[in-house]
Design a protein around this motif. Sequence first.
Motif: not given
Ligand code: ADP
Length: 285
Positions: A51-54
């Motif tokens: 969830g870091k990027s989110t």
């Molecule tokens: P990290 O940056 O720590 O790898 P993300 O924030 O990218 O984590 O992802 C957190 C969760 O949200 C993961 O389960 C990922 O699969 C999901 N996810 C990320 N981006 C999307 C998206 N655009 N649509 C659907 N699910 C997403």
Amino acid sequence: MEIVKTKNLTFDYIRRDEDGNVEGITTAVDNVSLSVKPGEFIAILGHNGSGKSTLAKHINAILFPTEGTVFVDGMDTNDDKNLWDIRKTAGMVFQNPDNQIIGQVVEEDVGFGPENMGVPTDEILERVAESLKAVGMYEFRKKSPNRLSGGQKQRVSIAGVLAMHPKCIVLDEPTAMLDPIGRKEVIRAVTALNMVEKITIILITHYMNEIVGADRVFVMDKGHIAMEGTPREIFSRVEELKALRLDVPQVTSCAHELKKRGLNIPDGILTEAELVEALKNVYHS
Ligand code: ADP
Ligand code: MG
């Protein structure tokens, strides 16, 4: 006032089929409350998908909470009228430098941000020069970005953000695509911005040695903040990190193994020098 504050932040990605029916929901950030003080250097660790990027995208108002609130320098990201000010206050640097550089010439690229903000031309020139100097790329100002190494490109991206005079920069795995030299250049530049310009840094990274200099570390797991503390506190908890599928710096791991085998060594050793000192004490006592 905190520069970044989240209150019970939850974010769901909603997947829909062609007809718009909900197929599934992923809760990527789950009830996260954290605050960051101005001038802090924060590192965020966590396994892929934690969830870091989110979370990062909420700080730059690219994503908006499903539930809860995010404040950037006191401004609620849910309030439309704050959007522009929030993006000026918190700049963002991503993983792939090639997707972030659009100019044909380095100095032109760095000038795009302030130009879009309507900054007068004279001041743009000043900001471009000062930003490139801050990341050690001034001598490359007339060059084509295509000719630069990954680390140099990433420093140009950082200069581009810097030219907008942010109070906070969020970097989402800025070194993931770089070689070891490029990684060092970028971390050195980021550290200098924090120490000299007092810019708040939020650095997301996989590389443990990059977080040793942070004031505080957040470890994310499944959308939660699983651990929080200084690098030393975090690295004292080797077994917990391993359970979260994270490594610790080699020297920390080595010290931990020696301690498990009975040597009297403190927890949370971060550098070779500290390990040497600890071993000296073991053998001289
Ligand atoms: P990290 O940056 O720590 O790898 P993300 O924030 O990218 O984590 O992802 C957190 C969760 O949200 C993961 O389960 C990922 O699969 C999901 N996810 C990320 N981006 C999307 C998206 N655009 N649509 C659907 N699910 C997403
Ligand atoms: Mg990510």
